[in-house]
Write a protein that holds these residues in place. Structure first.
Motif, mmCIF file in Angstrom:
data_model
loop_
_atom_site.group_PDB
_atom_site.id
_atom_site.type_symbol
_atom_site.label_atom_id
_atom_site.label_comp_id
_atom_site.label_asym_id
_atom_site.label_seq_id
_atom_site.Cartn_x
_atom_site.Cartn_y
_atom_site.Cartn_z
ATOM 1 N N ALA A 11 17.776 -3.315 10.300
ATOM 2 C CA ALA A 11 17.664 -1.856 10.341
ATOM 3 C C ALA A 11 17.484 -1.288 8.936
ATOM 4 N N ASP A 12 18.223 -1.816 7.972
ATOM 5 C CA ASP A 12 18.084 -1.363 6.580
ATOM 6 C C ASP A 12 16.689 -1.656 6.047
ATOM 7 N N ALA A 13 16.175 -2.849 6.351
ATOM 8 C CA ALA A 13 14.844 -3.228 5.870
ATOM 9 C C ALA A 13 13.774 -2.337 6.488
ATOM 10 N N LEU A 14 13.869 -2.069 7.773
ATOM 11 C CA LEU A 14 12.882 -1.208 8.433
ATOM 12 C C LEU A 14 12.951 0.220 7.914
ATOM 13 N N ALA A 15 14.152 0.692 7.609
ATOM 14 C CA ALA A 15 14.299 2.049 7.085
ATOM 15 C C ALA A 15 13.712 2.180 5.682
ATOM 16 N N ALA A 16 13.645 1.070 4.945
ATOM 17 C CA ALA A 16 13.135 1.104 3.573
ATOM 18 C C ALA A 16 11.611 1.047 3.504
ATOM 19 N N VAL A 17 10.944 0.779 4.624
ATOM 20 C CA VAL A 17 9.483 0.656 4.636
ATOM 21 C C VAL A 17 8.846 2.042 4.580
ATOM 22 N N ASP A 18 7.804 2.172 3.788
ATOM 23 C CA ASP A 18 7.054 3.422 3.682
ATOM 24 C C ASP A 18 6.003 3.445 4.807
ATOM 25 N N TRP A 19 6.451 3.832 6.021
ATOM 26 C CA TRP A 19 5.573 3.777 7.182
ATOM 27 C C TRP A 19 4.408 4.757 7.091
ATOM 28 N N VAL A 20 4.559 5.847 6.351
ATOM 29 C CA VAL A 20 3.461 6.809 6.187
ATOM 30 C C VAL A 20 2.281 6.134 5.478
ATOM 31 N N ARG A 21 2.574 5.204 4.576
ATOM 32 C CA ARG A 21 1.531 4.469 3.859
ATOM 33 C C ARG A 21 1.030 3.275 4.681
ATOM 34 N N ILE A 22 1.923 2.635 5.421
ATOM 35 C CA ILE A 22 1.583 1.418 6.154
ATOM 36 C C ILE A 22 0.798 1.703 7.428
ATOM 37 N N ASP A 23 1.198 2.695 8.200
ATOM 38 C CA ASP A 23 0.597 2.948 9.510
ATOM 39 C C ASP A 23 -0.925 3.124 9.497
ATOM 40 N N PRO A 24 -1.493 3.849 8.546
ATOM 41 C CA PRO A 24 -2.954 4.026 8.607
ATOM 42 C C PRO A 24 -3.763 2.816 8.120
ATOM 43 N N MET A 25 -3.113 1.768 7.657
ATOM 44 C CA MET A 25 -3.849 0.591 7.154
ATOM 45 C C MET A 25 -4.607 -0.103 8.280
ATOM 46 N N THR A 26 -5.833 -0.460 7.984
ATOM 47 C CA THR A 26 -6.640 -1.221 8.944
ATOM 48 C C THR A 26 -6.506 -2.709 8.630
ATOM 49 N N ASP A 27 -7.006 -3.538 9.536
ATOM 50 C CA ASP A 27 -7.010 -4.979 9.287
ATOM 51 C C ASP A 27 -7.832 -5.300 8.041
ATOM 52 N N ASP A 28 -8.920 -4.560 7.823
ATOM 53 C CA ASP A 28 -9.745 -4.777 6.628
ATOM 54 C C ASP A 28 -8.977 -4.439 5.348
ATOM 55 N N ASP A 29 -8.184 -3.359 5.391
ATOM 56 C CA ASP A 29 -7.348 -2.997 4.238
ATOM 57 C C ASP A 29 -6.378 -4.124 3.906
ATOM 58 N N ILE A 30 -5.745 -4.652 4.937
ATOM 59 C CA ILE A 30 -4.774 -5.729 4.739
ATOM 60 C C ILE A 30 -5.470 -6.977 4.208
ATOM 61 N N ALA A 31 -6.633 -7.302 4.755
ATOM 62 C CA ALA A 31 -7.382 -8.483 4.297
ATOM 63 C C ALA A 31 -7.774 -8.337 2.828
ATOM 64 N N ARG A 32 -8.170 -7.127 2.414
ATOM 65 C CA ARG A 32 -8.526 -6.896 1.002
ATOM 66 C C ARG A 32 -7.314 -7.081 0.095
ATOM 67 N N GLN A 33 -6.160 -6.591 0.524
ATOM 68 C CA GLN A 33 -4.948 -6.756 -0.283
ATOM 69 C C GLN A 33 -4.575 -8.229 -0.411
ATOM 70 N N ILE A 34 -4.701 -8.964 0.678
ATOM 71 C CA ILE A 34 -4.392 -10.395 0.640
ATOM 72 C C ILE A 34 -5.357 -11.116 -0.287
ATOM 73 N N ALA A 35 -6.642 -10.807 -0.174
ATOM 74 C CA ALA A 35 -7.657 -11.463 -1.005
ATOM 75 C C ALA A 35 -7.461 -11.149 -2.486
#
Length: 64
Positions: A11-35
């Motif tokens: 619960a603490d870990a989930l509360a610390a996540v910036d969901w406003v930034r994470i939610d709009p990410m697409t799979d392509d956004d995530i793939a670019r960050q990983i690359a």
């Protein structure tokens, strides 16, 4: 001393996540960050099972 249970830590870990930034990410956004991150290991999820051991051994010796 209070020891947090796994559900409390989760619960603490989930509360610390910036969901406003994470939610709009697409799979392509995530793939670019990983690359772009050199510390992320190669994605072997599509590799044939017989090649996984060889790939794991190779990455171990290349990094050592």
């Amino acid at each position: 001393m209070h020891v947090k249970r796994p559900t409390e830590r989760r619960a603490d870990a989930l509360a610390a996540v910036d969901w406003v930034r994470i939610d709009p990410m697409t799979d392509d956004d995530i793939a670019r960050q990983i690359a772009a991150n050199p510390d992320v290991p190669a994605d072997l999820s599509d590799a044939p099972a017989d090649g996984l051991l060889l790939a794991a051994c190779h990455s171990h010796f290349v990094r050592s």
